[in-house]
Design a protein around this motif. Structure first.
Motif, PDB file in Angstrom:
ATOM      1  N   CYS A  97      -4.117  -8.978  -4.808  1.00 46.14           N
ATOM      2  CA  CYS A  97      -5.467  -8.519  -4.430  1.00 46.14           C
ATOM      3  C   CYS A  97      -5.757  -8.117  -3.120  1.00 46.14           C
ATOM      4  CB  CYS A  97      -6.433  -9.361  -4.964  1.00 46.14           C
ATOM      5  SG  CYS A  97      -6.766  -8.848  -6.915  1.00 46.14           S
ATOM      6  N   GLY A  98      -5.404  -9.262  -2.006  1.00 43.49           N
ATOM      7  CA  GLY A  98      -5.323  -9.153  -0.772  1.00 43.49           C
ATOM      8  C   GLY A  98      -4.419  -7.897  -0.275  1.00 43.49           C
ATOM      9  N   VAL A  99      -3.402  -7.874  -0.907  1.00 43.57           N
ATOM     10  CA  VAL A  99      -2.406  -6.588  -0.407  1.00 43.57           C
ATOM     11  C   VAL A  99      -3.192  -5.289  -0.703  1.00 43.57           C
ATOM     12  CG1 VAL A  99      -0.359  -5.440  -1.018  1.00 43.57           C
ATOM     13  CG2 VAL A  99      -0.231  -7.824  -0.668  1.00 43.57           C
ATOM     14  N   LEU A 100      -3.851  -5.263  -1.993  1.00 43.40           N
ATOM     15  CA  LEU A 100      -4.432  -4.050  -2.630  1.00 43.40           C
ATOM     16  C   LEU A 100      -5.638  -3.610  -1.652  1.00 43.40           C
ATOM     17  CD1 LEU A 100      -4.553  -1.759  -4.660  1.00 43.40           C
ATOM     18  CD2 LEU A 100      -5.983  -3.435  -5.927  1.00 43.40           C
ATOM     19  N   ALA A 101      -6.248  -4.938  -1.078  1.00 44.99           N
ATOM     20  CA  ALA A 101      -7.389  -4.401  -0.391  1.00 44.99           C
ATOM     21  C   ALA A 101      -7.134  -4.083   0.960  1.00 44.99           C
ATOM     22  CB  ALA A 101      -8.427  -5.598  -0.326  1.00 44.99           C
ATOM     23  N   TYR A 102      -6.000  -4.414   1.469  1.00 44.98           N
ATOM     24  CA  TYR A 102      -5.346  -3.807   2.699  1.00 44.98           C
ATOM     25  C   TYR A 102      -4.884  -2.454   2.581  1.00 44.98           C
ATOM     26  CZ  TYR A 102      -3.369  -3.739   7.150  1.00 44.98           C
ATOM     27  OH  TYR A 102      -3.169  -3.062   8.656  1.00 44.98           O
ATOM     28  N   VAL A 103      -4.102  -2.137   1.670  1.00 51.02           N
ATOM     29  CA  VAL A 103      -3.285  -1.028   1.626  1.00 51.02           C
ATOM     30  C   VAL A 103      -4.014   0.144   0.843  1.00 51.02           C
ATOM     31  CG1 VAL A 103      -1.130  -2.030   1.612  1.00 51.02           C
ATOM     32  CG2 VAL A 103      -2.043  -1.426  -0.424  1.00 51.02           C
ATOM     33  N   LEU A 104      -4.940  -0.037  -0.074  1.00 49.72           N
ATOM     34  CA  LEU A 104      -5.700   0.930  -0.696  1.00 49.72           C
ATOM     35  C   LEU A 104      -6.409   1.805   0.318  1.00 49.72           C
ATOM     36  CD1 LEU A 104      -6.269   1.810  -3.577  1.00 49.72           C
ATOM     37  CD2 LEU A 104      -8.342   0.711  -3.708  1.00 49.72           C
ATOM     38  N   PRO A 105      -7.167   1.299   1.329  1.00 48.21           N
ATOM     39  CA  PRO A 105      -7.928   2.267   2.156  1.00 48.21           C
ATOM     40  C   PRO A 105      -6.822   3.084   2.995  1.00 48.21           C
ATOM     41  CG  PRO A 105      -8.771   0.250   2.438  1.00 48.21           C
ATOM     42  CD  PRO A 105      -7.664  -0.049   1.554  1.00 48.21           C
ATOM     43  N   ARG A 106      -5.822   2.618   3.344  1.00 45.16           N
ATOM     44  CA  ARG A 106      -4.654   3.180   4.157  1.00 45.16           C
ATOM     45  C   ARG A 106      -3.727   4.091   3.527  1.00 45.16           C
ATOM     46  NH1 ARG A 106      -6.495  -1.471   5.604  1.00 45.16           N
ATOM     47  NH2 ARG A 106      -6.985  -1.876   7.602  1.00 45.16           N
ATOM     48  N   ARG A 107      -3.704   4.225   2.111  1.00 46.68           N
ATOM     49  CA  ARG A 107      -2.817   5.065   1.367  1.00 46.68           C
ATOM     50  C   ARG A 107      -2.504   6.569   1.777  1.00 46.68           C
ATOM     51  NH1 ARG A 107      -6.648   4.659  -2.644  1.00 46.68           N
ATOM     52  NH2 ARG A 107      -7.023   6.597  -3.696  1.00 46.68           N
ATOM     53  N   ALA A 108      -3.648   7.108   2.397  1.00 44.17           N
ATOM     54  CA  ALA A 108      -3.665   8.522   2.826  1.00 44.17           C
ATOM     55  C   ALA A 108      -3.165   8.589   4.185  1.00 44.17           C
ATOM     56  CB  ALA A 108      -5.194   9.094   2.735  1.00 44.17           C
ATOM     57  N   GLN A 109      -3.134   7.810   4.772  1.00 43.67           N
ATOM     58  CA  GLN A 109      -2.567   7.871   6.357  1.00 43.67           C
ATOM     59  C   GLN A 109      -1.130   7.343   6.540  1.00 43.67           C
ATOM     60  OE1 GLN A 109      -5.538   6.158   5.672  1.00 43.67           O
ATOM     61  NE2 GLN A 109      -7.140   7.565   6.212  1.00 43.67           N
ATOM     62  N   VAL A 110      -0.875   6.368   5.730  1.00 46.22           N
ATOM     63  CA  VAL A 110       0.469   5.617   5.777  1.00 46.22           C
ATOM     64  C   VAL A 110       1.405   5.730   4.432  1.00 46.22           C
ATOM     65  CG1 VAL A 110       1.746   3.597   6.363  1.00 46.22           C
ATOM     66  CG2 VAL A 110      -0.746   3.817   7.349  1.00 46.22           C
ATOM     67  N   ALA A 111       2.327   6.216   4.659  1.00 44.72           N
ATOM     68  CA  ALA A 111       3.230   6.346   3.215  1.00 44.72           C
ATOM     69  C   ALA A 111       3.606   4.990   2.636  1.00 44.72           C
ATOM     70  CB  ALA A 111       4.444   7.371   3.572  1.00 44.72           C
ATOM     71  N   ALA A 112       3.836   4.137   3.520  1.00 46.43           N
ATOM     72  CA  ALA A 112       4.541   2.903   2.864  1.00 46.43           C
ATOM     73  C   ALA A 112       3.060   2.315   2.098  1.00 46.43           C
ATOM     74  CB  ALA A 112       4.683   2.133   3.874  1.00 46.43           C
TER      75      ALA A 112
END
Length: 155
Positions: A97-112
């Protein structure tokens, strides 16, 4: 006699793990390799195996027709497995859940971050299945009520 695993304790563990992982990702995300999507499948498989074990033990403990009785040590081991699995699932689920909370807002800018979002969702589902199966296994290992049986003589 042991006490039942408290869902509130599992929630506290999950939230703490999620916060720690989220803070660590803020510092080190750029240095990490992409998260493998099937990483959470392990916990899903463990949860399904535990759910199957719960069904078998439930029938045996309740003395269903054709089921062998359960050795007390086997039931105690199953409860220990259930408690450990619930804690591990809460810890790993919180981390995902911590990973998801970090990557979800950044998925449009960062491919990884887009591929890591898929891995986090699979991990969360797998951990949730493991926690649910563990709590179910623990519930199934309760002893049946012997209120109708005559009291056993003291030896």
């Amino acid at each position: 006699m042991t006490t039942r695993t408290s869902p509130s304790v599992l929630l506290v563990i999950a939230v703490a793990a999620g916060l720690v992982v989220n803070l660590l990702l803020g510092q080190f995300y750029g240095a990490l390799p992409p998260l493998p999507a099937p990483a959470g499948v392990t916990f899903l498989v463990l949860g399904l195996v535990e759910a199957g074990t719960a069904v078998v033990l439930y029938r045996r403990i309740r003395r269903r027709p054709g089921a062998r009785p359960v050795d007390a040590l086997a039931a105690a081991r199953a409860v220990a497995l259930a408690k450990a699995s619930a804690l591990a699932g809460a810890l790993v689920g919180g981390a995902w859940c911590g990973v998801l909370a970090y990557v979800l807002p950044r998925r449009a800018q960062v491919a990884a971050a887009a591929s890591d979002t898929v891995a986090a969702v699979i991990g969360i589902v797998g951990a949730a299945v493991l926690v649910a199966a563990a709590l179910g296994l623990e519930w199934c290992c309760r002893t049946p009520d012997d209120q109708d049986a005559p009291p056993k003589p003291d030896r």
